[in-house]
Design a protein around this motif. Structure first.
Motif, short mmCIF file in Angstrom:
data_model
loop_
_atom_site.label_atom_id
_atom_site.label_comp_id
_atom_site.label_asym_id
_atom_site.label_seq_id
_atom_site.Cartn_x
_atom_site.Cartn_y
_atom_site.Cartn_z
N ASN A 29 0.84 -1.19 -0.10
CA ASN A 29 0.19 -0.06 -0.05
C ASN A 29 0.78 1.17 0.05
OD1 ASN A 29 -2.27 1.75 0.21
ND2 ASN A 29 -2.53 1.35 2.33
N ALA A 30 2.01 1.44 0.86
CA ALA A 30 2.72 2.38 1.04
C ALA A 30 3.54 2.59 -0.49
CB ALA A 30 3.87 2.27 1.81
N LEU A 31 4.03 1.55 -1.10
CA LEU A 31 4.59 1.64 -2.30
C LEU A 31 3.73 2.00 -3.47
CD1 LEU A 31 7.31 1.14 -3.64
CD2 LEU A 31 6.54 -1.40 -4.17
N ALA A 32 2.69 1.51 -3.42
CA ALA A 32 1.34 1.77 -4.43
C ALA A 32 1.17 3.40 -4.45
CB ALA A 32 0.38 1.02 -4.36
N THR A 33 0.80 3.68 -3.07
CA THR A 33 0.48 5.27 -2.88
C THR A 33 1.50 5.98 -3.18
OG1 THR A 33 -0.96 4.52 -1.22
CG2 THR A 33 -0.42 6.64 -1.07
N THR A 34 2.73 5.62 -2.80
CA THR A 34 3.80 6.74 -3.57
C THR A 34 4.00 6.85 -4.77
OG1 THR A 34 5.01 6.10 -1.18
CG2 THR A 34 6.24 7.06 -2.75
#
Length: 191
Positions: A132-137
């Protein structure tokens, strides 16, 4: 989108992107793009647009994941997460993990549903949070930051296009033909 942002400001961005992460179709991405364009015109603050967009997306997706994780039975009973398409999606999530989250951020319809599906598929929490953090970034960088800089330098792009119009069209046509050939080759291999 501009009148909506002018009237409700950052609040519209927060609500839209957050609800989109839970699984409700909203114009979150469109609002973020519009806010980024407005930031290139000094109407909105780019740092705030990017921070708010990232936080709203991350928290919305996390809530969507938790709804899928804890309320799978209720969602299944209502028919929201049942059927062969959902089973196929769950097996894809189990096979590819966080990569599904990254790819789905760029597919309309999938980005709203993927966090919920990850919860239903019981993706491990740490794996989900990392994905989620990677996709959001990546999503905020592409549709927020790059949009801002593209509109900030729009005159340079227009000038380049007018000076090299024939080359731009030739390269575009070549890429289109290559895509068609690749798709036809792939179709032949699978049949």
């Amino acid at each position: 989108m501009k009148p909506l942002l002018e009237q409700y400001g950052y609040f519209a961005l927060i609500v839209s992107i957050f609800l989109e992460g839970i699984g409700i179709p909203m114009p979150g991405q469109s609002l973020m793009i519009a806010a980024s364009i407005l930031s290139s015109q000094q109407v909105m603050n780019l740092s705030l647009v990017l921070s708010i967009s990232w936080l709203s997306c991350f928290l919305g997706n996390t809530c969507g994941y938790m709804i899928g994780y804890y309320f799978e039975g209720w969602l299944d009973k209502k028919g929201y997460v049942s059927g062969p398409k959902m089973q196929k999606l769950q097996s894809m999530i189990k096979r590819y993990g966080p990569a599904c989250l990254v790819i789905s951020r760029f597919v309309e319809g999938m980005k709203q549903f993927m966090p919920l599906a990850c919860g239903v598929a019981k993706m491990p929490r740490n794996e989900f949070l990392l994905g989620n953090a990677l996709a959001t970034t990546i999503w905020v960088t592409v549709f927020g930051l790059l949009t801002h800089f593209a509109f900030d330098h729009l005159q340079l792009f227009q000038q380049f296009y007018h000076q090299h119009r024939a080359i731009v069209w030739l390269v575009s046509a070549g890429l289109f033909v290559a895509l068609i050939v690749a798709l036809m080759t792939r179709k032949r291999r699978t049949s």
